[in-house]
Design a protein around this motif. Sequence first.
Motif, PDB file in Angstrom:
ATOM      1  N   PHE A  26      35.418  26.941  58.613  1.00 46.60           N
ATOM      2  CA  PHE A  26      36.263  28.145  59.521  1.00 46.60           C
ATOM      3  C   PHE A  26      37.592  28.112  59.456  1.00 46.60           C
ATOM      4  O   PHE A  26      38.191  28.878  60.173  1.00 46.60           O
ATOM      5  CB  PHE A  26      35.719  28.149  60.844  1.00 46.60           C
ATOM      6  N   ALA A  27      38.208  27.214  58.932  1.00 47.18           N
ATOM      7  CA  ALA A  27      39.630  27.099  58.890  1.00 47.18           C
ATOM      8  C   ALA A  27      40.163  27.514  57.354  1.00 47.18           C
ATOM      9  O   ALA A  27      41.324  27.918  57.063  1.00 47.18           O
ATOM     10  CB  ALA A  27      40.288  25.744  58.990  1.00 47.18           C
ATOM     11  N   CYS A  28      39.158  27.682  56.530  1.00 44.76           N
ATOM     12  CA  CYS A  28      39.561  28.133  54.981  1.00 44.76           C
ATOM     13  C   CYS A  28      39.518  29.551  55.134  1.00 44.76           C
ATOM     14  O   CYS A  28      39.051  30.486  55.796  1.00 44.76           O
ATOM     15  CB  CYS A  28      38.234  27.841  54.228  1.00 44.76           C
ATOM     16  N   HIS A  29      40.572  30.003  54.437  1.00 43.93           N
ATOM     17  CA  HIS A  29      41.349  31.558  54.128  1.00 43.93           C
ATOM     18  C   HIS A  29      40.218  32.298  53.363  1.00 43.93           C
ATOM     19  O   HIS A  29      40.407  33.330  53.077  1.00 43.93           O
ATOM     20  CB  HIS A  29      42.741  31.595  54.054  1.00 43.93           C
ATOM     21  N   ALA A  30      39.343  31.300  52.352  1.00 43.89           N
ATOM     22  CA  ALA A  30      38.723  32.192  51.277  1.00 43.89           C
ATOM     23  C   ALA A  30      39.522  32.758  50.371  1.00 43.89           C
ATOM     24  O   ALA A  30      39.229  34.011  50.158  1.00 43.89           O
ATOM     25  CB  ALA A  30      37.583  33.131  52.130  1.00 43.89           C
ATOM     26  N   CYS A  31      40.709  32.360  49.838  1.00 46.45           N
ATOM     27  CA  CYS A  31      41.618  32.524  49.116  1.00 46.45           C
ATOM     28  C   CYS A  31      40.942  33.228  47.762  1.00 46.45           C
ATOM     29  O   CYS A  31      40.050  32.807  47.302  1.00 46.45           O
ATOM     30  CB  CYS A  31      42.573  31.783  48.655  1.00 46.45           C
ATOM     31  N   PRO A  32      41.546  34.363  47.247  1.00 44.74           N
ATOM     32  CA  PRO A  32      41.055  34.928  45.987  1.00 44.74           C
ATOM     33  C   PRO A  32      41.565  33.687  44.921  1.00 44.74           C
ATOM     34  O   PRO A  32      42.447  32.956  44.860  1.00 44.74           O
ATOM     35  CB  PRO A  32      41.898  36.119  45.629  1.00 44.74           C
ATOM     36  N   ASP A  33      40.489  33.775  43.850  1.00 50.43           N
ATOM     37  CA  ASP A  33      41.106  32.876  42.997  1.00 50.43           C
ATOM     38  C   ASP A  33      40.652  33.570  41.531  1.00 50.43           C
ATOM     39  O   ASP A  33      40.067  34.074  41.143  1.00 50.43           O
ATOM     40  CB  ASP A  33      39.884  31.785  43.018  1.00 50.43           C
ATOM     41  N   ASN A  34      41.798  33.135  40.757  1.00 54.48           N
ATOM     42  CA  ASN A  34      42.034  33.480  39.240  1.00 54.48           C
ATOM     43  C   ASN A  34      41.756  35.020  39.096  1.00 54.48           C
ATOM     44  O   ASN A  34      40.990  35.317  38.437  1.00 54.48           O
ATOM     45  CB  ASN A  34      40.741  32.520  38.415  1.00 54.48           C
ATOM     46  N   GLU A  35      42.802  35.729  39.767  1.00 52.96           N
ATOM     47  CA  GLU A  35      42.665  37.017  39.448  1.00 52.96           C
ATOM     48  C   GLU A  35      44.373  37.736  39.138  1.00 52.96           C
ATOM     49  O   GLU A  35      45.083  36.965  39.468  1.00 52.96           O
ATOM     50  CB  GLU A  35      42.414  37.895  41.015  1.00 52.96           C
ATOM     51  N   MET A  36      44.442  38.533  38.183  1.00 56.96           N
ATOM     52  CA  MET A  36      45.570  39.310  37.904  1.00 56.96           C
ATOM     53  C   MET A  36      45.851  40.296  38.883  1.00 56.96           C
ATOM     54  O   MET A  36      44.962  40.968  38.972  1.00 56.96           O
ATOM     55  CB  MET A  36      45.684  39.572  36.368  1.00 56.96           C
ATOM     56  N   HIS A  37      46.931  40.188  39.779  1.00 59.19           N
ATOM     57  CA  HIS A  37      47.276  40.993  40.522  1.00 59.19           C
ATOM     58  C   HIS A  37      48.662  41.693  40.473  1.00 59.19           C
ATOM     59  O   HIS A  37      49.567  41.329  40.431  1.00 59.19           O
ATOM     60  CB  HIS A  37      47.231  40.283  41.958  1.00 59.19           C
ATOM     61  N   VAL A  38      48.406  43.130  40.680  1.00 61.96           N
ATOM     62  CA  VAL A  38      49.609  43.921  40.721  1.00 61.96           C
ATOM     63  C   VAL A  38      50.122  43.944  42.028  1.00 61.96           C
ATOM     64  O   VAL A  38      49.718  44.359  43.016  1.00 61.96           O
ATOM     65  CB  VAL A  38      49.254  45.335  39.971  1.00 61.96           C
ATOM     66  N   THR A  39      51.644  43.668  41.822  1.00 63.72           N
ATOM     67  CA  THR A  39      52.315  43.671  43.483  1.00 63.72           C
ATOM     68  C   THR A  39      53.132  45.116  43.423  1.00 63.72           C
ATOM     69  O   THR A  39      53.084  45.840  42.504  1.00 63.72           O
ATOM     70  CB  THR A  39      53.354  42.423  43.191  1.00 63.72           C
TER      71      THR A  39
END
Length: 423
Positions: free
Chosen positions: A107-120
């Motif tokens: 419950f401390a984990c942010h469930a971060c996205p992984d291995n994605e190409m992201h447009v800023t």
Amino acid sequence: MSIRGIYTYINEIRLKVFTEVAKLSYNYKDGDLSEMDLIPYRIVPGEIATARESVFLERAIVEERMRLAMGLNLRPVSEHAPVSMGAEECVKPEKYYQPPLINVIKFACHACPDNEMHVTEMCQGCIAHPCQKVCPKDAITFRNGKSVINQDKCVKCGKCADVCPYNAIIKVERPCVKACKVDAIGSDEHGRADIDYDKCESCGMCLANCPFGAIADKTQIFQTIQAIRSDTPVYAAIAPACVDQLGPNLSLNKMRAAFKELGFEDAIEVAIGADLCTIQEAEDYMENVPSQLPFMGTSCCPAWASMAKRLFPEQADCISMALTPMVLTGRLIKEKHPGCKVAFIGPCAAKKLEASRKSIRSDVDFVLTFEETLGMFLAKDIDIESLEPNNTMHGASGDGRAFAISNLVICQEQFEKDYGKKG
């Protein structure tokens, strides 16, 4: 451990937990561990959260950190269990690590996205559309003039990021996954980090790189202090990497006095073991390379040696069989002081698992990181400035003290500062 050498809120919380657990152990008596219930409120006081969405969540995370710092397992998230559940295990004199060493506080984990190409937001909606032109899978379209990547089609080749004139496309990687070089971290059904312990080498890199502090390791702070308080003498075996790790004022010439203030019988530098390891590895190298082996890798890092043997089994024989400086020093101490206990003080979590191996348990009883040991110093409120300097540790060479330092010039300068002479 800190993220790229930066002291953060996570380091602050970790150190507070270690300090409180050390206080708890120094003050422990008559089986009373009720103080565990109060510690989260001292570390996270008040009603307003400072780092997360809820003060209750912050305290719950501190509770799990506290359990790990006492060598206990995490509690099941789906069941009610008091923070002191099973805490009596801490007091057992022969308490060793119960796997796993490295843990994810879910419950401390942010469930971060992984291995994605992201447009800023830097996307300027240029009319050349080079990102779209180079995409081999037609994964890029435009919406309201801005680039949009279809993650189901994207193969993460990075070509779009390479050609974007505004550097508007980035590759997003989960920090713990990026830091793990043995692919031991995946995701559970909720997208949170999950460790494959068949692959994990307990190097601690995921722990050091998680910006949400969701990964933590177990410690032996409580057990070490209980041993110190017993009638059995406990010796601190201090790794060569100790310079400046326990505060700027604790130089080598005050190290023995400082550790005696913690209750240790004495402090002995593992640089002695490093000298012996160097000699043994040099002899092995001269005897076996290249006549029998094409090269020889050091055995000193248990995480590296284990990883190398697992991933490159055909070259496992090329790893030196020399005992590590920690083990050699532990054996020397126990030969000189039969019946004593040895606590290794060093920089790395992987040493904890090395010491827990059945073949090594008789040589090293406890392993603490510098960060955990600093919590003991804070718990005892030791005034380093008032300690009398002792001009030597126990006779290691300058090379032994330089074992963990890549810049020998810095090592030489530190040695001359502490001892006033060349090593």
